[in-house]
Design a protein around this motif. Structure first.
Motif, short mmCIF file in Angstrom:
data_model
loop_
_atom_site.label_atom_id
_atom_site.label_comp_id
_atom_site.label_asym_id
_atom_site.label_seq_id
_atom_site.Cartn_x
_atom_site.Cartn_y
_atom_site.Cartn_z
N ALA A 8 0.69 -1.39 -0.05
CA ALA A 8 -0.43 -0.02 -0.06
C ALA A 8 0.97 1.32 0.40
O ALA A 8 1.73 1.42 0.83
N TRP A 33 -3.26 6.05 -2.49
CA TRP A 33 -4.79 6.20 -1.65
C TRP A 33 -4.41 7.74 -1.56
O TRP A 33 -3.28 8.08 -0.88
N ALA A 59 -6.95 0.65 1.97
CA ALA A 59 -6.27 0.58 1.46
C ALA A 59 -4.62 -0.69 1.86
O ALA A 59 -3.44 -1.37 1.15
#
Length: 295
Positions: A8, A33, A59
């Motif tokens: 992520a 994100w 995420a």
């Protein structure tokens, strides 16, 4: 390169977006994100192959490695420790790697809070500006456990060129603050050299060309000098961000009882830029305005 590790990346700003895009281009399964959903950086990362999440939870819920690249201490703290953040949603034993400049004390505090919930942490502030982020040539200063560093090194190599393990958590931040002292004072030197050249009737381009090949050469002179001469004050690294970093430097100076007058001068000049119209959002080379506008 492709693998089964889920990654992520939180924060799709000027630096984070191209860094995430480079990760995706290297074949990593990446979810990104950003707090503001209409940032162009999200489009950049998505075009490189990243999946866009609508929340931090989405995420990081399956992520084994979580990268963050955010603006300031409150932003990093909120994303990592706040409601709906990484601490609440990341799987146990995930590795959190923060690229922000937040100072040693904050890095140590965050590491302790995350460790209490079985999460690992590396502080990895970066240098090289937006160009370095785009080209994957960033300098990276790593603080944390050497085993964690070894795990994440292949991912860092997709985003950076000069990657150095500096010691325990907070050590990367400590080196970064030294880096920012150099960067800030190099900008003072550059602006004063160009001002002196103009006062003597010289073409300032000569200073950039000639001095850049000798003992006075610097990244600022070679990369930001031409921008000043072209009147290009667009940000690679914003004035508001160097002011934030110098605030962290000043906090360390006070804690250590040091007297670093050059830092005070650089901070004063950058604050003058910040007080000008649009100054905070311009690149650090906008310091030249404080010389040409006689402030």
């Amino acid at each position: 390169m492709s693998n089964s590790v889920t990654v992520a990346f939180l924060g799709m700003g000027t630096m984070g977006a191209p860094m995430a895009a480079n990760l995706a281009r290297h074949g990593h399964a990446l979810t990104v994100w950003n707090r503001t959903p209409d940032r162009p950086g999200l489009t950049l990362a998505q075009a490189a192959g990243a999946k866009v999440a609508n929340s931090i939870a989405e995420a990081v819920s399956q992520a084994q490695i979580i990268f963050t690249c955010l603006g300031d201490v409150p932003d990093v703290t909120a994303v990592l420790l706040g409601e709906g953040g990484v601490l609440e949603n990341a799987p146990p034993h995930s590795l959190v790697v923060d690229f922000s400049t937040i100072g040693r004390e904050t890095a140590v505090f965050l590491a302790q809070q995350l460790q209490a919930r079985s999460l690992r942490f590396l502080d990895v502030p970066v240098s090289g500006g937006d160009v370095g982020a785009q080209q994957g040539t960033l300098t990276m200063m790593v603080g944390g456990d050497p085993t964690d560093f070894a795990q994440v090194l292949p991912y860092l190599q997709a985003m950076g060129k000069n990657i150095t393990y500096c010691g325990p958590v907070g050590s990367g931040q400590a080196v970064k603050l030294c880096n920012q002292v150099l960067a800030a004072l190099h900008m003072v030197a550059l602006c004063e050299a160009l001002t002196l050249a103009e006062a003597q009737g010289l073409d300032p381009q000569l200073v950039v060309q000639v001095c850049g090949t000798g003992a006075a050469g610097s990244w600022a002179l070679s990369h930001l000098g031409p921008k000043i001469l072209d009147g290009n004050l667009e940000p690679g690294f914003m004035v508001q961000h160097i002011l934030k970093d110098l605030r962290l430097v000043q906090s360390t100076i006070q804690t250590q009882g040091l007297n670093l007058q050059g830092v005070a001068l650089a901070e004063q000049r950058f604050q003058q830029v910040g007080d000008l119209p649009h100054g905070l959002g311009q690149g650090t080379q906008a310091m030249i305005r404080t010389y040409r506008e006689n402030l």
